[in-house]
Design an enzyme around this catalytic site. Structure first.
Site, PDB file in Angstrom:
ATOM      1  N   SER A 100       0.940  -1.201   0.100  1.00 31.25           N
ATOM      2  CA  SER A 100      -0.070  -0.041  -0.091  1.00 31.25           C
ATOM      3  C   SER A 100       0.965   1.005   0.131  1.00 31.25           C
ATOM      4  O   SER A 100       1.901   1.267   0.867  1.00 31.25           O
ATOM      5  CB  SER A 100      -1.077   0.205   1.275  1.00 31.25           C
ATOM      6  N   HIS A 104       1.992  12.184  -0.562  1.00 33.68           N
ATOM      7  CA  HIS A 104       1.636  13.399  -0.393  1.00 33.68           C
ATOM      8  C   HIS A 104       2.674  14.562  -1.035  1.00 33.68           C
ATOM      9  O   HIS A 104       3.744  14.867  -0.136  1.00 33.68           O
ATOM     10  CB  HIS A 104       1.541  13.681   1.074  1.00 33.68           C
ATOM     11  N   HIS A 114      -2.549   7.433  -4.452  1.00 35.40           N
ATOM     12  CA  HIS A 114      -2.545   6.039  -3.645  1.00 35.40           C
ATOM     13  C   HIS A 114      -2.617   5.104  -4.649  1.00 35.40           C
ATOM     14  O   HIS A 114      -3.139   4.998  -5.463  1.00 35.40           O
ATOM     15  CB  HIS A 114      -3.855   6.265  -2.738  1.00 35.40           C
ATOM     16  N   PHE A 117      -2.177  -3.013  -3.711  1.00 33.83           N
ATOM     17  CA  PHE A 117      -2.124  -4.372  -4.452  1.00 33.83           C
ATOM     18  C   PHE A 117      -2.129  -5.500  -3.308  1.00 33.83           C
ATOM     19  O   PHE A 117      -1.487  -5.484  -2.647  1.00 33.83           O
ATOM     20  CB  PHE A 117      -1.287  -4.537  -5.351  1.00 33.83           C
ATOM     21  N   ARG A 118      -2.983  -6.562  -3.221  1.00 30.31           N
ATOM     22  CA  ARG A 118      -3.321  -7.458  -2.020  1.00 30.31           C
ATOM     23  C   ARG A 118      -3.770  -8.660  -2.769  1.00 30.31           C
ATOM     24  O   ARG A 118      -4.374  -8.796  -3.610  1.00 30.31           O
ATOM     25  CB  ARG A 118      -3.993  -6.886  -1.034  1.00 30.31           C
ATOM     26  N   HIS A 153      -6.076   8.011 -16.324  1.00 26.25           N
ATOM     27  CA  HIS A 153      -7.203   6.933 -16.496  1.00 26.25           C
ATOM     28  C   HIS A 153      -6.867   6.228 -18.063  1.00 26.25           C
ATOM     29  O   HIS A 153      -7.215   5.040 -18.151  1.00 26.25           O
ATOM     30  CB  HIS A 153      -8.582   7.788 -16.785  1.00 26.25           C
ATOM     31  N   GLY A 267      -3.509  -4.983  13.782  1.00 29.03           N
ATOM     32  CA  GLY A 267      -2.377  -4.753  13.190  1.00 29.03           C
ATOM     33  C   GLY A 267      -1.403  -3.725  13.558  1.00 29.03           C
ATOM     34  O   GLY A 267      -1.742  -3.127  14.706  1.00 29.03           O
ATOM     35  N   ARG A 268      -0.295  -3.276  13.038  1.00 27.56           N
ATOM     36  CA  ARG A 268       0.672  -2.378  13.445  1.00 27.56           C
ATOM     37  C   ARG A 268       0.211  -0.952  13.287  1.00 27.56           C
ATOM     38  O   ARG A 268       0.247  -0.534  12.027  1.00 27.56           O
ATOM     39  CB  ARG A 268       1.932  -2.800  12.619  1.00 27.56           C
TER      40      ARG A 268
END
Length: 308
Positions: A100, A104, A114, A117-118, A153, A267-268
Site C-alpha cells: 500500500s 503527499h 494512492h 495491491f493485495r 485514466h 495490526g501495526r
C-alpha cells in the site's frame, strides 16, 4: 497455495524497491526513504501475526511525506470488515499480503496518489483455500489539470484492456463509488481503478492482471509529478491543499477498508496510520469564492468519462 503467496510477496517487495527508487530520483533535497522492518510476535495474545517493511520519506522538497508499505500477516479469524459482504467467510483463518502506498507532494499543483495491491487467502492450509485479489490506484488533485486526469485514466484503461475490456468501466465506476465521502457528498479525487474479491478467472490470470496494474502505477504518476513539481505556488494554494487534505484524513479514518481491517485485526498501528498527511487543516463552514481556482476543483472531482 503457499508457493503462490510467496511468489506474490516476492513481486511486491521488488515493486516496493522500484517505486521508492524512482520517487527518490525525483526528489531534489537529501530526503530518502527509510526502511522500518517489523515483525509481530508469534504469541497467543496477538490476534495478528506476521511481518512487513514500511518505507517512509518525510521532509522532501518534492514529496512532503510518502509511505510505501509491504506486509504479510495471518490470523485465526477474519475481522468483520473482511466478511461484511461475504458472511460465509466469518470465522475462517486467513493470510493477507499486500503493498500500500500514499504519496503527499509538497507542491499543491502535484496531486496526491494512492495505490494498493493485495491478496487474501482464507483456509489457506486446507484442501480448498478461498483466494481473492484486490487493489487499484487513484489520484487526488488539489488544482485541476484535465490532461493529468486523462493520462491517469488512459494508463489505467490500457492495462485493463490488455486483460479484459470489461475491467476498466467496471473498476473505474467502483473506484468513483468507493472513494466517496458520504457525509460531505464529495468524491475524494478523480478516481482511477478499484477492485476487490477478484477471482473471476484462474489464479494465474488474476495474478498477471494485478501485477501488470501494479507495474503501471509509476507510468501513470511520474509524468504528472515531472510536469507539475516546479510550478510556483502561493500561500493561498498551500492553504487550500491543507484544507483538502482534511478530506483525505476523513476518508481514511471513517471509510477506508484497509485502515479499518488493520485496526480491527490488531495490526501495526504505526504502519496503518503512516498514510496520513504530515499536515491538514479544517475550517468551519468554509466555502470557495465563486469563479475561483478552488471552486473549480469541486466540479473537477465529480465522476465523469475522462476518456472520450
Amino acid at each position: 497455495m503457499q508457493e503462490k503467496i510467496s511468489k506474490f510477496e516476492d513481486f511486491l517487495t521488488q515493486l516496493q524497491q522500484n517505486i521508492t527508487t524512482v520517487l527518490e530520483q525525483h526528489e531534489t533535497n537529501a530526503a530518502k526513504f527509510i526502511s522500518d522492518k517489523w515483525q509481530k510476535p508469534d504469541t497467543p495474545d496477538q490476534k495478528l501475526k506476521g511481518y512487513g517493511n514500511s518505507m517512509i520519506i518525510e521532509g522532501g522538497e518534492i514529496f512532503e511525506k510518502g509511505v510505501v508499505a509491504f506486509s504479510r500477516v495471518h490470523g485465526s479469524e477474519l475481522p468483520p470488515s473482511a466478511t461484511a459482504k461475504r458472511q460465509e467467510l466469518a470465522g475462517k483463518s486467513f493470510i493477507a499480503t499486500g503493498l500500500s502506498l500514499v504519496i503527499h507532494p509538497r507542491n499543491p499543483f502535484v496531486p496526491t496518489s494512492h495505490a494498493n495491491f493485495r491478496i487474501f487467502i482464507a483456509d489457506a492450509d486446507t484442501d480448498n483455500p478461498i483466494w481473492w485479489f484486490g487493489g487499484g490506484f487513484d489520484l487526488t488533485p488539489y488544482y485541476p489539470f484535465e490532461e493529468d486526469a486523462i493520462h491517469w485514466h488512459q494508463t489505467a484503461k490500457n492495462i485493463c484492456d490488455k486483460h479484459d475490456k470489461t475491467y476498466y468501466p467496471k473498476f473505474k465506476k467502483w473506484c468513483d463509488e468507493y472513494f466517496y465521502l458520504k457525509h460531505r457528498d464529495e468524491c475524494r479525487g478523480v478516481g482511477g481503478l478499484f477492485f476487490d474479491d477478484l477471482n473471476d478467472k484462474s489464479f494465474d490470470e488474476c495474478f498477471n492482471f494485478v501485477t501488470d496494474c501494479a507495474n503501471s502505477y509509476l507510468d501513470a504518476y511520474i509524468p504528472i509529478v515531472a510536469q507539475r513539481k516546479n510550478i510556483e505556488y502561493s500561500q493561498k494554494h498551500k492553504d487550500f491543499q491543507l484544507y483538502r487534505r482534511g478530506r483525505y484524513v476523513e476518508f481514511n479514518l471513517v471509510f477506508d477498508r484497509g485502515t479499518i481491517f488493520g485496526l480491527q485485526s490488531g495490526g501495526r498501528t504505526e504502519s496503518i496510520l503512516s498514510s496520513m498527511p504530515p499536515m491538514a487543516t479544517w475550517k468551519y463552514n468554509w466555502q470557495p469564492e465563486l469563479g475561483s481556482e478552488e471552486e473549480k476543483v469541486y466540479q473537477y472531482i465529480k465522476p465523469r468519462d475522462w476518456i472520450k
